[in-house]
Design a protein around this motif. Sequence first.
Motif, PDB file in Angstrom:
ATOM      1  N   PRO A  90      -3.813   6.620   2.559  1.00 14.25           N
ATOM      2  CA  PRO A  90      -2.705   5.873   1.939  1.00 14.25           C
ATOM      3  C   PRO A  90      -2.778   4.364   2.109  1.00 14.25           C
ATOM      4  CG  PRO A  90      -1.857   7.855   2.961  1.00 14.25           C
ATOM      5  CD  PRO A  90      -3.313   7.778   3.340  1.00 14.25           C
ATOM      6  N   SER A  91      -3.263   3.881   3.253  1.00 14.11           N
ATOM      7  CA  SER A  91      -3.308   2.439   3.471  1.00 14.11           C
ATOM      8  C   SER A  91      -4.359   1.748   2.609  1.00 14.11           C
ATOM      9  CB  SER A  91      -3.569   2.122   4.948  1.00 14.11           C
ATOM     10  OG  SER A  91      -4.813   2.655   5.361  1.00 14.11           O
ATOM     11  N   ASN A  92      -5.286   2.530   2.037  1.00 12.76           N
ATOM     12  CA  ASN A  92      -6.317   1.965   1.171  1.00 12.76           C
ATOM     13  C   ASN A  92      -6.015   2.168  -0.316  1.00 12.76           C
ATOM     14  OD1 ASN A  92      -7.827   1.015   3.301  1.00 12.76           O
ATOM     15  ND2 ASN A  92      -9.109   2.841   3.438  1.00 12.76           N
ATOM     16  N   VAL A  93      -4.814   2.670  -0.593  1.00 15.75           N
ATOM     17  CA  VAL A  93      -4.352   2.802  -1.977  1.00 15.75           C
ATOM     18  C   VAL A  93      -3.265   1.757  -2.190  1.00 15.75           C
ATOM     19  CG1 VAL A  93      -3.222   4.292  -3.662  1.00 15.75           C
ATOM     20  CG2 VAL A  93      -4.903   5.257  -2.071  1.00 15.75           C
TER      21      VAL A  93
ATOM     22  N   ASN B  30       0.821  -1.214   0.000  1.00  9.27           N
ATOM     23  CA  ASN B  30       0.000   0.000   0.000  1.00  9.27           C
ATOM     24  C   ASN B  30       0.858   1.268   0.000  1.00  9.27           C
ATOM     25  OD1 ASN B  30       0.596   0.811   2.775  1.00  9.27           O
ATOM     26  ND2 ASN B  30      -0.770  -0.824   3.432  1.00  9.27           N
ATOM     27  N   LEU B  31       0.214   2.375  -0.310  1.00 10.38           N
ATOM     28  CA  LEU B  31       0.897   3.660  -0.430  1.00 10.38           C
ATOM     29  C   LEU B  31       1.487   4.112   0.898  1.00 10.38           C
ATOM     30  CD1 LEU B  31       1.654   6.134  -2.098  1.00 10.38           C
ATOM     31  CD2 LEU B  31      -0.657   7.038  -1.672  1.00 10.38           C
TER      32      LEU B  31
ATOM     33  N   TYR C  85       5.982   6.157   4.194  1.00  9.72           N
ATOM     34  CA  TYR C  85       6.494   6.300   5.556  1.00  9.72           C
ATOM     35  C   TYR C  85       7.505   5.244   5.971  1.00  9.72           C
ATOM     36  CZ  TYR C  85       2.405   9.316   5.556  1.00  9.72           C
ATOM     37  OH  TYR C  85       1.487  10.277   5.228  1.00  9.72           O
ATOM     38  N   SER C  86       7.991   4.437   5.023  1.00 10.59           N
ATOM     39  CA  SER C  86       8.993   3.435   5.339  1.00 10.59           C
ATOM     40  C   SER C  86      10.365   3.891   4.863  1.00 10.59           C
ATOM     41  CB  SER C  86       8.632   2.102   4.672  1.00 10.59           C
ATOM     42  OG  SER C  86       9.718   1.202   4.758  1.00 10.59           O
ATOM     43  N   ASN C  87      11.396   3.589   5.642  1.00  9.16           N
ATOM     44  CA  ASN C  87      12.765   3.944   5.260  1.00  9.16           C
ATOM     45  C   ASN C  87      13.276   3.102   4.105  1.00  9.16           C
ATOM     46  OD1 ASN C  87      12.995   5.916   7.289  1.00  9.16           O
ATOM     47  ND2 ASN C  87      13.635   4.400   8.800  1.00  9.16           N
TER      48      ASN C  87
END
Length: 221
Positions: free
Chosen positions: A122-125, A76-77, A82-84
């Motif tokens: 973002p979590s739903n994209v 997901n987006l 937000y991940s390194n």
Amino acid sequence: MIGSGSFGTVYKGILFDETEVAIKVFNLQIEGAFKSFDVECEVMSKIIHRNLVKVITCCSTTDFKALVLELMPNGNLEKCLYSNNHFLDILQRINIMIDVASALEYLHSGYSTPLIHCDLKPSNVLLDKDMIAHVGDFGIAKLLGEGDSMKQTMTLATIGYMAPVQEDDKYFVVKANCISSIMKLALDCSAEFPEDRTDMENVLSMLKNIRRKYLNDLAEN
């Protein structure tokens, strides 16, 4: 397990023909899970668009309910933002915005009955292998009836964050102007009064214009 949501858990599965799928299993102990499943089945079985997550089939018994969905290899987006371990450049972000806007424009005006997602975040994209964005999770979506106002429909809000651009970047001004245009459009979409908000058809057109100008400005510098 590859993810979890408000009403259940998502697992990776493989069908008999070796097709990889995502299986969303609803936790029926959670209040609202039954309704969420019914809404997703009703909505997602009827809508077809390249930027919407495709439902392959569903499974429903008295004590077990699940959706079998098209698998999105890039997750997901939210993870990408937000991940390194992930990075999206400005063009990728604009393309994702256009994908999402295309999906919403279809839901709002390209489908027989206007449909409001109500929980876009973002979590739903979800992103496929080519980084094309697909909107999913229609558990609290609302089909508008005659007389319902699209712009006054209640939705959930999610706070986001955008890191500052770096001034030592060769294309700093070009990128800053692009981001400024995007932020202005975002503010127009969130105007206090519904009648002042930009509709999705115009949002989609404006995003495409922003992308075109950004690419032209890059080529000229």
